[in-house]
Design a protein around this motif. Structure first.
Motif, PDB file in Angstrom:
ATOM      1  N   UNK A 152       0.849  -1.171  -0.083  1.00  0.00           N
ATOM      2  CA  UNK A 152      -0.122  -0.084  -0.074  1.00  0.00           C
ATOM      3  C   UNK A 152       0.774   1.301   0.012  1.00  0.00           C
ATOM      4  N   UNK A 153       2.266   0.949   0.031  1.00  0.00           N
ATOM      5  CA  UNK A 153       3.084   2.315  -0.045  1.00  0.00           C
ATOM      6  C   UNK A 153       3.223   2.920  -1.205  1.00  0.00           C
ATOM      7  N   UNK A 154       2.714   2.422  -2.375  1.00  0.00           N
ATOM      8  CA  UNK A 154       3.143   3.133  -3.671  1.00  0.00           C
ATOM      9  C   UNK A 154       1.828   4.197  -3.794  1.00  0.00           C
ATOM     10  N   UNK A 155       2.533   5.296  -4.107  1.00  0.00           N
ATOM     11  CA  UNK A 155       1.446   6.525  -4.203  1.00  0.00           C
ATOM     12  C   UNK A 155       1.730   7.295  -5.532  1.00  0.00           C
ATOM     13  N   UNK A 156       0.754   7.637  -6.190  1.00  0.00           N
ATOM     14  CA  UNK A 156       0.893   8.073  -7.437  1.00  0.00           C
ATOM     15  C   UNK A 156       1.050   9.964  -7.343  1.00  0.00           C
ATOM     16  N   UNK A 157       2.158  10.260  -8.264  1.00  0.00           N
ATOM     17  CA  UNK A 157       2.415  11.721  -8.241  1.00  0.00           C
ATOM     18  C   UNK A 157       1.016  12.392  -8.864  1.00  0.00           C
ATOM     19  N   UNK A 158       0.386  11.720  -9.724  1.00  0.00           N
ATOM     20  CA  UNK A 158      -0.736  12.378 -10.648  1.00  0.00           C
ATOM     21  C   UNK A 158      -1.924  11.272 -10.504  1.00  0.00           C
ATOM     22  N   UNK A 159      -3.055  12.025 -10.208  1.00  0.00           N
ATOM     23  CA  UNK A 159      -4.197  11.130 -10.379  1.00  0.00           C
ATOM     24  C   UNK A 159      -4.572  10.868 -11.995  1.00  0.00           C
ATOM     25  N   UNK A 161       8.966  11.187  -6.599  1.00  0.00           N
ATOM     26  CA  UNK A 161       8.165  10.782  -5.225  1.00  0.00           C
ATOM     27  C   UNK A 161       9.031  10.876  -4.027  1.00  0.00           C
ATOM     28  N   UNK A 162      10.294  10.459  -3.897  1.00  0.00           N
ATOM     29  CA  UNK A 162      11.155  10.515  -2.946  1.00  0.00           C
ATOM     30  C   UNK A 162      11.256  11.906  -2.362  1.00  0.00           C
ATOM     31  N   UNK A 163      11.448  12.758  -3.561  1.00  0.00           N
ATOM     32  CA  UNK A 163      11.690  14.150  -3.307  1.00  0.00           C
ATOM     33  C   UNK A 163      10.323  14.970  -2.408  1.00  0.00           C
ATOM     34  N   UNK A 164       9.600  14.656  -2.932  1.00  0.00           N
ATOM     35  CA  UNK A 164       8.103  14.853  -2.468  1.00  0.00           C
ATOM     36  C   UNK A 164       7.893  14.670  -0.808  1.00  0.00           C
ATOM     37  N   UNK A 165       7.925  13.175  -0.676  1.00  0.00           N
ATOM     38  CA  UNK A 165       8.135  12.768   0.400  1.00  0.00           C
ATOM     39  C   UNK A 165       8.971  13.317   1.633  1.00  0.00           C
ATOM     40  N   UNK A 166       9.939  13.921   1.028  1.00  0.00           N
ATOM     41  CA  UNK A 166      11.086  14.481   1.782  1.00  0.00           C
ATOM     42  C   UNK A 166      10.489  16.279   2.029  1.00  0.00           C
ATOM     43  N   UNK A 167       9.616  16.455   1.258  1.00  0.00           N
ATOM     44  CA  UNK A 167       9.218  17.841   1.395  1.00  0.00           C
ATOM     45  C   UNK A 167       9.721  18.769   0.290  1.00  0.00           C
ATOM     46  N   UNK A 168      10.731  18.207  -0.495  1.00  0.00           N
ATOM     47  CA  UNK A 168      11.494  19.212  -1.332  1.00  0.00           C
ATOM     48  C   UNK A 168      10.638  19.213  -2.656  1.00  0.00           C
ATOM     49  N   UNK A 169       9.854  19.966  -2.367  1.00  0.00           N
ATOM     50  CA  UNK A 169       8.790  20.611  -3.632  1.00  0.00           C
ATOM     51  C   UNK A 169       9.630  21.155  -4.903  1.00  0.00           C
ATOM     52  N   UNK A 170      11.021  21.839  -4.655  1.00  0.00           N
ATOM     53  CA  UNK A 170      11.469  22.495  -5.354  1.00  0.00           C
ATOM     54  C   UNK A 170      12.335  21.490  -6.625  1.00  0.00           C
ATOM     55  N   UNK A 171      12.742  20.629  -5.967  1.00  0.00           N
ATOM     56  CA  UNK A 171      13.339  19.566  -6.760  1.00  0.00           C
ATOM     57  C   UNK A 171      12.622  18.679  -7.441  1.00  0.00           C
ATOM     58  N   UNK A 172      11.180  18.403  -6.841  1.00  0.00           N
ATOM     59  CA  UNK A 172      10.388  17.912  -7.521  1.00  0.00           C
ATOM     60  C   UNK A 172       9.753  18.769  -8.884  1.00  0.00           C
ATOM     61  N   UNK A 173       9.643  20.066  -8.285  1.00  0.00           N
ATOM     62  CA  UNK A 173       9.308  20.913  -9.696  1.00  0.00           C
ATOM     63  C   UNK A 173      10.392  20.938 -10.811  1.00  0.00           C
ATOM     64  N   UNK A 174      11.552  20.830 -10.443  1.00  0.00           N
ATOM     65  CA  UNK A 174      12.564  20.906 -11.685  1.00  0.00           C
ATOM     66  C   UNK A 174      12.551  19.419 -12.340  1.00  0.00           C
ATOM     67  N   UNK A 175      12.233  18.499 -11.758  1.00  0.00           N
ATOM     68  CA  UNK A 175      12.056  17.187 -12.497  1.00  0.00           C
ATOM     69  C   UNK A 175      10.741  16.985 -13.153  1.00  0.00           C
TER      70      UNK A 175
END
Length: 332
Positions: free
Chosen positions: A66-73, A169-183
């Protein structure tokens, strides 16, 4: 863009330019493939087709995880693909029977006989069919027999790090929304409905909208405080419920955009028991219960902590708001 929720709804094309994948997040690397797809279809006088899957294959192959979560619906993904200029999106229900097809059967029955593929574009690591045994070599061999061509998109890097949905996903779970936005190439967002909370925020001068995200598979960033922009419907009337299979409700908004600060966490200062998603919208005082709302995450401000009481929490929230306004003052 036309959307099909089953292969049976799709009418075979004369000149389909196709790509296949889950495309979770439709990140920077995905966009390279899709832009090439759309350009190739236009150049060849064909139509661009994306074959994607819902639920995500890993949810079916490993249902206990149940750990897998999606970045987008699925609706968010469809909206991004529409903006990229895709002609057709086929959302195939992913089942064990579907996953057990031999690669050769998958190519013949789906790509050739059902879609009418004349050119296929795939990422460097694409696998398909039973036990993921289908690959680029098998596709090229089949193409010679069924008269379609195959194009491979090589690995796309950013800052010498391979872009992948896993890294996002790893960046978002760590709160690093800036890195996630770069990707991703755009800010990560959450789309949900405003529900009633316990209104504690109002008593300390920081009223919040509590957000309910219906899709349980949607990834929620790590706990903390974030600077966000908030998109609301121009009207204050309650939104009409929208099914997951409908056209993306994100696009149906004609939004008014506000700045704010979002909170994700269990509210330890008041001994909260559930994880909440809340947003304090700046310069806004309307009742929006039942409204659809979209939050775009722009900057992580701090981690969630337990304060000695509401007075200490209130002092920190004033500091958080000042930091949020300072961040927005630097934005173009």
């Amino acid at each position: 863009m036309k959307i099909y929720h089953n292969l049976s709804e799709f009418q075979k094309l004369d000149n389909a330019v196709v790509t296949i994948g889950t495309f979770d997040g439709v990140h920077f690397g995905h966009q390279k493939i899709i832009n090439q797809l759309v350009a190739k279809a236009k150049a060849d006088g064909g139509e661009s087709v994306i074959l994607t899957f819902f639920p995500h294959p890993r949810m079916i192959i490993d249902p206990e995880n149940q750990e897998l979560k999606m970045i987008s619906t699925i609706n968010e993904k469809a909206e991004i693909l529409k903006q990229l200029g895709v002609d057709h999106l086929i959302i195939t229900p992913f089942t064990r029977d579907f996953s057990n097809q031999l690669p050769e059967d998958y190519i013949r029955n789906i790509l050739v006989n059902h879609i009418g593929t004349k050119h296929i574009i795939i990422g460097y690591d694409h696998r398909f069919g039973k036990d993921r045994t289908g690959n680029l070599s098998i596709l090229k061999t089949a193409g010679q027999h069924f008269d379609f061509t195959v194009e491979e998109i090589m690995e796309q890097d950013i800052h010498d790090v391979a872009v992948s949905s896993t890294k996002i996903r790893q960046a978002l779970l760590a709160g690093d929304v800036n890195l996630a936005a770069d990707y991703l190439g755009y800010p990560f967002s959450i789309f949900g409905r405003v529900i009633k909370g316990d209104k504690i925020g109002r008593t300390i001068g920081f009223p919040t909208a509590n957000i309910f995200v219906e899709e349980t598979y949607k990834l929620i960033p790590g706990d903390g405080i974030y600077a966000v922009t908030v998109e609301l419907e121009a009207t204050t009337s309650p939104a009409v419920p929208k099914a997951e299979s409908s056209m993306p409700s994100v696009k149906k908004l004609k939004p008014c955009i506000f700045r704010g600060m979002a909170y994700i966490g269990q509210r330890p200062t008041i001994n909260g028991m559930t994880r909440n998603i809340e947003v304090n919208i700046f310069d806004f005082d309307k009742e929006i219960y039942g409204q659809d709302i979209k939050m775009n995450f722009l900057k992580f401000l701090r981690h969630d902590v337990k304060f000695t009481g509401l007075e200490a929490l209130t002092q920190q929230l004033h500091t958080d708001k000042a930091a949020t306004l300072s961040f927005f003052s630097t934005q173009p």
